[in-house]
Every structure is written in structure tokens, then in C-alpha cells.
Motif scaffolding. Structure first.
Motif: not given
Length: 217
Positions: A23-36, A48-55
Motif C-alpha cells: 500500500a505504501l509503494v502504491v502511495r509513493d507511485l501515485v503522489h505527484g503523478a501528472s497525466f495529459d 490530471l495532477d494527483f496527490l496522496a496521503g494516508d491513514e
């Protein structure tokens, strides 16, 4: 058209170190990802510009995903793209985790987590947000230190030796794993055009993104 924001909460099982690591690796991959993205259906171009946090909730890891979208108001298109993106990132994370190296562990009582200035941030260190001290910038604005010596742990030399170093809290321990850097990380993209998205002529998306783990509404 003004950009707009939306968000999702996606639940991942976290009853074992391996599940939490994934799960933490998925968060690392998606945080800051940008797509045209270009929709085949009508040629609409969107960003689309993505940010990710967790709990952590009991034995469920909640990925707190947000996105800023420009170029379309079509929420179904955004939903479908996000679901496919997460599915792809889970598969990539599984490949990275399969190559993990165990780098040791420490009792959480031996460590302190402290904010660090921007020039000491390490983007290759992955730690869950709930370990951050109050006021720290997440996910990169804090690190763990030996409570007695004050030295950073893991040390910079350990971080330099691996693509990513992931801290996985389990009970009263912090486990440390090294994994390769994501494919293409740190390299310039040389794409010939925008990625193509099939548009909205797909089955109705679920209310929440649906990677391998079940979303928790």
C-alpha cells in the motif's frame, strides 16, 4: 474552463507487513503523478495532477487520493481513468515489492520523528503520514532519527543504495525495506503525444476507484 478538484478514499488490506508495504509503494507511485490524456471519443484533452496521503484504520490502509483536473467536467471520464491508473499502479507496486530487500528493524521507542528542512528531504524515503510529527510537511518533510545519537536512521548511505527505502510500522517496531526505483524515475519523458483514454463509452464506473484491494467507502 477552470480547474476543479475531487478526491477518493481507497482501502487496502494492512494486516501484515507485506500488505502495508504494498500500500505504501502504491502511495509513493501515485503522489505527484501528472497525466495529459486525450479521449478517443471526442478528442478532449485533459490534465490530471494527483496527490496522496494516508491513514491507518484498524487493519485497513486508507489511501487518501486527490486530483486537480483541467480540460473537462466529465466526472465519469475522470473516474474511469483513475480506476485504470490505480489498477496499473498496483500491478507496478507488486513487481517492485517482489524485489524487496529486508534492511533491518528498530524498536519505535529507539527512534524519534522530526521535521527536516527542504534541503534535507529525501524523496526516496517512503514513510506513512501518521509517523510525522505535528506541523511536518508530508510525505517528505520529516525523517526518523536515533533517539540517543540524533543520527538519521536509515542513514543517507542506505537510501543511496536503493531506489526507494520504505518504513513499515508493525506494532512497536519499524521495519525497513529497500526496493528498486520505479521504472523511468528521474528520467525525462520523451513521449510522442498524449496518452489515449477510451472516453466515456465504457461500463458505468464504481462509486470509488477499484484497484485490487476493495475500496472502503
Amino acid at each position: 474552463m477552470e480547474p476543479w478538484e475531487t478526491g477518493w478514499e481507497v482501502g487496502f488490506p494492512a494486516s501484515s507487513p507485506d500488505e502495508l508495504l504494498l500500500a505504501l509503494v502504491v502511495r509513493d507511485l501515485v503522489h505527484g503523478a501528472s497525466f495529459d490524456v486525450e479521449a478517443v471519443e471526442d478528442g478532449t484533452e485533459l490534465a490530471l495532477d494527483f496527490l496522496a496521503g494516508d491513514e491507518l484504520q484498524d487493519q485497513t490502509y486508507q489511501l487518501l487520493l486527490s486530483a486537480e483536473i483541467a480540460g473537462t467536467e466529465n466526472r465519469e471520464m475522470v473516474q474511469a481513468f483513475t480506476e485504470q491508473m490505480l489498477e496499473d499502479l498496483v500491478a507496478e507496486a507488486e513487481e517492485l515489492v517482489a524485489q524487496r530487500q529486508e534492511l533491518g528493524s528498530r524498536s519505535s521507542a529507539e527512534l524519534v520523528f522530526q521535521s527536516v528542512p527542504e534541503d534535507q528531504e529525501r524523496w526516496d524515503l517512503v514513510a506513512p503520514d501518521w509517523l510525522a510529527p505535528d506541523g511536518a510537511e508530508v510525505p517528505f518533510g520529516f525523517r526518523s532519527f536515533d533517539a540517543k545519537s540524533g543520527e538519521a536512521w536509515p542513514a543517507n548511505e542506505v537510501l543511496d543504495a536503493h531506489g526507494r527505502v520504505v518504513l513499515v510500522p508493525v506494532g512497536d517496531e519499524i521495519l525497513v525495506f529497500g526496493i528498486p526505483a520505479p521504472e523511468g524515475w528521474g528520467e525525462e519523458e520523451e513521449g510522442d503525444g498524449l496518452p489515449v483514454h477510451p472516453g466515456t463509452d465504457q461500463p458505468d464506473p464504481d462509486p470509488e476507484p477499484d484497484p485490487d484491494p476493495d475500496p472502503d467507502d
